[in-house]
Design a protein around this motif. Sequence first.
Motif, mmCIF file in Angstrom:
data_model
loop_
_atom_site.group_PDB
_atom_site.id
_atom_site.type_symbol
_atom_site.label_atom_id
_atom_site.label_comp_id
_atom_site.label_asym_id
_atom_site.label_seq_id
_atom_site.Cartn_x
_atom_site.Cartn_y
_atom_site.Cartn_z
ATOM 1 N N PHE A 15 0.890 -1.121 0.068
ATOM 2 C CA PHE A 15 -0.158 0.019 -0.104
ATOM 3 C C PHE A 15 0.680 1.305 -0.024
ATOM 4 N N ILE A 16 0.280 2.369 -0.148
ATOM 5 C CA ILE A 16 0.973 3.652 -0.304
ATOM 6 C C ILE A 16 -0.038 4.827 0.305
ATOM 7 N N LYS A 17 0.481 5.963 1.009
ATOM 8 C CA LYS A 17 -0.122 6.737 1.306
ATOM 9 C C LYS A 17 -0.302 8.181 0.472
ATOM 10 N N PHE A 18 -1.478 8.279 -0.020
ATOM 11 C CA PHE A 18 -2.055 9.848 -0.821
ATOM 12 C C PHE A 18 -2.277 10.716 0.283
ATOM 13 N N ALA A 19 -2.359 12.029 -0.188
ATOM 14 C CA ALA A 19 -3.173 12.975 0.786
ATOM 15 C C ALA A 19 -3.666 14.069 0.113
ATOM 16 N N LEU A 20 -4.734 14.815 0.776
ATOM 17 C CA LEU A 20 -5.432 15.909 0.141
ATOM 18 C C LEU A 20 -5.414 16.944 1.235
ATOM 19 N N GLY A 21 -5.826 17.868 1.092
ATOM 20 C CA GLY A 21 -6.318 18.964 2.094
ATOM 21 C C GLY A 21 -5.204 19.987 2.551
ATOM 22 N N GLU A 22 -5.436 20.437 3.626
ATOM 23 C CA GLU A 22 -4.627 21.764 4.387
ATOM 24 C C GLU A 22 -3.036 21.154 4.404
ATOM 25 N N ASN A 23 -2.798 19.892 4.980
ATOM 26 C CA ASN A 23 -1.565 19.546 5.103
ATOM 27 C C ASN A 23 -0.644 19.697 3.779
ATOM 28 N N VAL A 24 -1.104 19.186 2.916
ATOM 29 C CA VAL A 24 -0.171 19.146 1.699
ATOM 30 C C VAL A 24 0.009 20.266 0.890
ATOM 31 N N LYS A 25 -0.762 21.430 1.179
ATOM 32 C CA LYS A 25 -0.367 22.704 0.755
ATOM 33 C C LYS A 25 0.194 23.664 1.659
ATOM 34 N N HIS A 26 0.503 23.015 2.843
ATOM 35 C CA HIS A 26 1.259 23.807 3.882
ATOM 36 C C HIS A 26 0.497 24.847 4.268
ATOM 37 N N SER A 27 -0.665 24.661 4.608
ATOM 38 C CA SER A 27 -1.846 25.458 5.092
ATOM 39 C C SER A 27 -1.564 26.039 6.520
ATOM 40 N N ASN A 28 -0.791 25.023 7.279
ATOM 41 C CA ASN A 28 -0.685 25.287 8.682
ATOM 42 C C ASN A 28 0.807 25.411 9.023
ATOM 43 N N ARG A 29 1.584 25.977 8.106
ATOM 44 C CA ARG A 29 2.914 25.939 8.335
ATOM 45 C C ARG A 29 3.215 27.491 8.066
ATOM 46 N N SER A 30 4.490 27.669 8.454
ATOM 47 C CA SER A 30 4.861 28.990 8.466
ATOM 48 C C SER A 30 4.963 29.450 6.798
#
Length: 1006
Positions: A700-715
């Motif tokens: 298996f492998i992990k994909f991701a959507l949403g806030e995390n992958v576009k660094h919404s919650n990082r500086s």
Amino acid sequence: MKKILTIAVCLALGAGNVMAQETFPRNGVYDERSGLVAFTNATIHTDYKTTLPNATLVIRNGKVEAVGANVKVPAGAVVVDAKGKHIYPGLVDMFTSYGLPEVKSERRGYGSPPQPDTEKEGAFNWNQAIRPETNAVELFKVNEKQAEELRKLGFGTVLAVHRDGIARGTAALVTLADKRENEVVVLEKAAGTLSFDRGSSKQDYPNSLMGAVALLRQTYLDAQWNAQNPEKEQNLSLNAFTTANKYPQIFEVDNKLNMMRADKVGDEFGKQYIIKGAGDEYQMLPQVKATNAPVILSLNFPDAYNVEDPFDARRVSLEDLKHWEMAAANPAMLQKAGITIAFTASDLKDKKDFLPNLRKAIEYGLPAEEALKALTATPAKLLQAENKVGSLNKGYLANFIITSADLFDKENVILENWVQGNQYKVSEVPSDYRGVYTLKMANQPERKLLIAGTPEKPELKVVAQDTVKGNISFNGKMVTLSFNKDKKSKESIRLSGWLNEENLQGEGQLPDATSVKWTAVFSEAMSQKAKSDSTKTAEPVELGNMIYPFQAFGAAELPKQETVLIKNATVWTNEKEGIMQHADVLLKNGKIAKVGKNLSESGARVIDGTGKHVTPGIIDEHSHIALDGVNEGTQSVTAEVRMADVVDPEDINIYRQLAGGVTTSQLLHGSANPIGGQSAVVKLRWGKSADEMLIKDARFIKFALGENVKHSNRSNLHSIRFPQSRMGVEQVYVDAFTRAKEYEQAWKNYNKLSKREKGKTAAPRRDLELDALVEILNDERFITCHSYVQSEINMMIKVADQMGFRVNTFTHILEGYKVADKMQEHGAGAGTFSDWWAYKMEVKDAIPYNAGIMNNVGVLTAINSDDAEMARRLNQEAAKSVKYAGVSEEDALKMVTLNPAKLMHLDDRMGSLKEGKDADVVLWNDHPLSIYAKPLKTFVDGVAYYDLERDEQMRVDLEKERMRLVQKMLNEKSGGAKTQAPVTRKARVVHCEDVEFSEEEAYLAH
């Protein structure tokens, strides 16, 4: 006479170096003396197993000319009478930073953006942590201060390793002589060196251990491709990497688990590493032996903890308590297991601890002969320098030490260290005045003086009508003594004098101020008694039991697979039989042998299941336990990294989750990038190695959507990594799979060529990232996609349809109830939370009916944890769908058993109680969906890895073992041993969004 002899030897050697300096012009007269010296009447240890009594060693021009019992002293040689002395080959340390610049693990400063690309100019590798073009010999400078420190320990030759980066280049074998750099180099390239530490590189990738493993694997592949296709790319780093691979390979690790990880990389590419270990290898002795790796051992044994305060004592983990007790036994345990060992002083904060710790290792069972071998012959052989150093044979370098006694004797003193025929004085042997003397003073009764202790620290006892302790000190031939008249008196007699042959004499003063002359006539050597005592066999050191894993709730003996018959229980089959009342389950050979009523089996252990429930083991489809890191969050696509590379089989959460009925977990990469790493699916086999836990055919492998992958919650510093929008995320997927298709086609075209055509055509470059994506396109690897918002779920389904792959599982999927019909049509399953909501903006529409709605539409639905604590009660999480969504009890249980098994394509072997499936079974004390239910036994493959009764006994035994170790530490402290402050070992629990923050990121995050 002694001073004259030393000068004579130095003069004889003074010009011995000229022959090696012929390429250097000299402003002055050339002095070409040969440095011819003969050491006679010595006990010479020519190698670790050969000792020659009353022998002679002849050296000339910095090399051994002759050694033996009947060697004729050459004419013109300076003769040194070494009677009573021992001569050993100079010791070899095969892992030092001697003579090399300090490496600083620099990171970006506060306010600096990430560095995605290399800043090193030139035709070098794309990643600054890959620096095989570094040759330590080119950075090396003779450092007399460092050399003197190492010579005092007996070393004459060391391997200089530049400890910077993952691929570190070559190390140089050098002597510790005070000469020009070109004269002390024995082998300019003695070894290639590697690690998992990116060192001084400021580049983002890799920011995780699994990223370091992947980068090293890709470097091996790139170097092979580059060597086969030189016209494609001129890469100085890859060329150097290929060259470095020709030498012995030394891989530095910082713990036993990383040793296993390094060995796997070596096995993949046909490299047998020499491992520079961390001192905890004994904790996984069978696995260490299976690597076939020679191990360079640190002698950096931990001090006892200061545990006088019982609250402080509780702060020290059982692992640290036991390691303190057993660390010194590590060399003996490895040697006894047949593992090749060598020693290094490199990790010692105080190098003076090296020889005392070496002697301690001998006390803990390491044969002295093997200790000497590990310091001479073994490192020489491993570095392919066995014809130069490590023994005293004709033609070898004249590297040797002269000692006052056996090297490992506690009272031994290293007197001289000769390196390349150059004499270095290390210390003077203290005069040994120990013995029994008769003390005479005017008008005083005769007394006996007993001088004991060691030559360095003599101890005085005065015997007359009673015995009193006194003080004594020597300064060369001068001596001072003081002692009380008798035990009752506080008045001291003070004497001062000198040595007169074997006797002592001088003047002193009595307590009444009377001056007296005194003599102390020698009668018996106290040291003879001490020597006879030293020949006695030392009592073996008592150690506690080894436990597996090496921490709390580890066991000296792991539970065994049994034939077990559970009788008269309520059995939740998850099959057409449904819930069976008063039924039996037979576990045999790790499988479910039978499910039915009135079963019997000869020899089976029978468990009364009356009033109890039996279910399949719980399967957690989304977990991050037992991992050394969860995110390689530096690039948008990191499909090359593998969670299997960083499984930690000693994570206590494995045991805790067994206590909650969990038997299998999918360990996922985090959600820091659109395409993350490859999953690891593990059985919770507590006490087994990482490899033994893995289900290797689960892909298996992990994909991701949403806030995390576009660094919404990082500086804002992270605004440079693509993507920065949800639109960009979609483009990442399209681009990645477009490249994967082109890559796959390139390989197909190449593989169609004839053997002759292949000989004329360059093969495509093997790319680990694209390999994983091609597996997805061919239904050989399956996607688990982190997701929340319906718009992105729709996007992901459309991209999958466009590019020709299927999303196997949408995980989290808290808006799944909005798009359940589309998921069902696409063929995607769901792994969701029962009732998590509102912990960030994109989950504000989460509802507790989500799982039930998706289940009713026909979406294969599982409840998962994404949390180490929640995973202990997944049965209760499943029960929430009964309360909120009206899901049947059987379907609710399937959400944490059969359904996740189906999502992971493992339902042919787990998830239900069916004949032939794995015996992953839980015996509960109550209804499994009840908040009062707790597992009594959790079986994995028919092995009861958790047993409530055994657990209760283990807790008692654990406290007893802690108290034994605490008491042992208290005794150590009372005996004068050094101690250290207690340190709390904080276990880190990782989650989906956790990233390995750099210092400035952590600062800005707060």
